[in-house]
Design an enzyme around this catalytic site. Structure first.
Site, short mmCIF file in Angstrom:
data_model
loop_
_atom_site.label_atom_id
_atom_site.label_comp_id
_atom_site.label_asym_id
_atom_site.label_seq_id
_atom_site.Cartn_x
_atom_site.Cartn_y
_atom_site.Cartn_z
N GLY A 23 26.80 -9.04 -4.60
CA GLY A 23 27.64 -10.21 -4.47
C GLY A 23 26.86 -11.50 -4.30
N ASP A 53 16.72 -3.39 -4.88
CA ASP A 53 15.66 -4.40 -4.70
C ASP A 53 15.55 -4.74 -3.22
OD1 ASP A 53 13.60 -6.11 -5.39
OD2 ASP A 53 14.90 -7.75 -6.02
#
Length: 381
Positions: free
Chosen positions: A243, A268
């Site tokens: 998001g 990540d």
């Protein structure tokens, strides 16, 4: 005597589709085809049963860095992500000098040999200073094939992926070198044109490192790397579905053009994943995490994420409204295939490792099993 566990009543997501009121049998750490009738069953009615998550691109968690942490700290980071459903994880390094990276590769490769991680991903130093993101510009260098080979050798067969800005001098030759050695060449942190990206794909690059992020935007006259990466069936695109890194429309665009069979959800993640807000180090750079968003203290660039894959799954199902089967492809099957471990993990099929995740009807994580052992034991009933 074989020890069997029967998981019954869940909506089970298989490669062939969703099985209502399904049964998964676990025996001696693997998925089995049958069990004795008297074997007791764990009732998972009202829940989803999906394969364990596979994370191609992860820098740490639980306060620990895969780039710089001790062995115990790395194991803490790995365990943190297991608690969130990631049963297979690749340890990603950020940019460092060559001596540091080769030393770290030698150390961390031992954990891969022991089966604690699924290998090593070098995200840098062979990336563009124009798109450096949260990497130290003073340590960046062109992708000299001899230096790329040095990193591969230091990893002792455990190098799984190298991210490169393939437009830099030596980039195409380095892609060919990686392909020859069975290491994924990933295009990322790049300022490449559309044509340069296509040349890199033709040379053997097969992954887009966190598509959209750290590369030129999609343009109508200069389409850049995004168009080339989305259109080519040889490329799997990484997406960070937190998001923050992507607008939902960008994610929908990627799924529409690449299809669920060419998307890999990644975290990540950096040290703060599963740990909390505060100040951290990402390689040599200081990061501030506020409201779960990581940014460099100097310059404010997004610095990885605090994402865990259970949150990515829930967001994909509830915000992006993706079919559960498509999410499972992106979060388990596709990355397992890329890593060459789909014969062992990535789907709920007989003879594979019993790596699985239990989710409730709202896609909240309720249980995690790895190799037949509960990491998070489900509290159901």
């Amino acid at each position: 005597m074989a020890v069997s566990t029967v998981l019954a009543g869940a909506r089970v997501v298989l490669p062939t589709g969703i099985v209502e009121n399904g049964r998964v049998i676990v025996e001696n750490g693997r998925i089995a085809g049958s069990a004795a009738e008297e074997t007791p069953a764990l009732d998972l009615s009202g829940h989803w049963l999906v394969p364990g998550f596979v994370d191609l691109h992860n820098h740490g968690g639980g306060g620990a860095s895969f780039t710089s942490g001790t062995v115990d700290e790395i194991l803490t980071g790995v365990h943190t992500h297991r608690l969130h459903g990631t049963t297979t994880v690749v340890a990603s390094f950020v940019t460092g000098d060559m001596d540091f990276l080769t030393h770290r590769a030698s150390l961390v490769s031992e954990l891969a040999e022991q089966g604690e991680i699924a290998g090593i991903h070098f995200e840098g130093p062979f990336i563009s200073p124009c798109r450096k993101g949260a990497h130290d510009e003073t340590l960046l260098r062109d992708p000299d094939p001899a230096e790329v080979r040095k990193l591969i050798d230091a990893a002792r067969g455990q190098a799984r992926m190298v991210t490169l800005a393939t437009e830099l001098p030596g980039g195409i030759a380095s892609v060919r070198l990686l392909a020859e050695h069975g290491v994924i060449a990933a295009i990322g942190h790049t300022d490449a044109t559309y044509e340069q990206t296509r040349a890199a794909i033709d040379a053997g690059a097969t992954v887009a490192t966190h598509l959209y992020n750290a590369m030129p935007g999609l343009g109508h006259r200069a389409p850049g790397p995004i168009a080339a990466l989305l259109e080519d069936e040889r490329v799997t695109v990484e997406l960070i579905n937190d998001g923050t890194h992507l607008h939902p429309a960008a994610l929908e665009l990627a799924f529409h053009h690449a299809g669920p069979e060419r998307v890999a959800f990644i975290t990540d993640a950096m040290d703060a994943a599963g740990f909390g807000d505060g100040r951290y180090m990402l390689g040599p750079l200081e990061v501030e995490v506020k409201d779960s968003v990581a940014r460099l203290v100097e310059g404010g660039s997004i610095a990885g994420s605090t994402l865990t894959l259970d949150r990515a799954f829930k967001r994909a199902a509830t915000v992006d409204k993706l079919p559960v089967e498509a999410i499972v492809q992106a979060i388990s099957a596709n990355p397992a295939r890329l890593l060459g471990v789909y014969d062992r993990v990535g789907s709920l099929e007989p003879d594979k490792d019993a790596d699985l995740v239990v989710l409730d009807a709202d896609f909240e994580l309720k249980g995690v099993m790895r190799k037949g052992v509960w990491v998070v034991e489900p509290q159901v009933g």
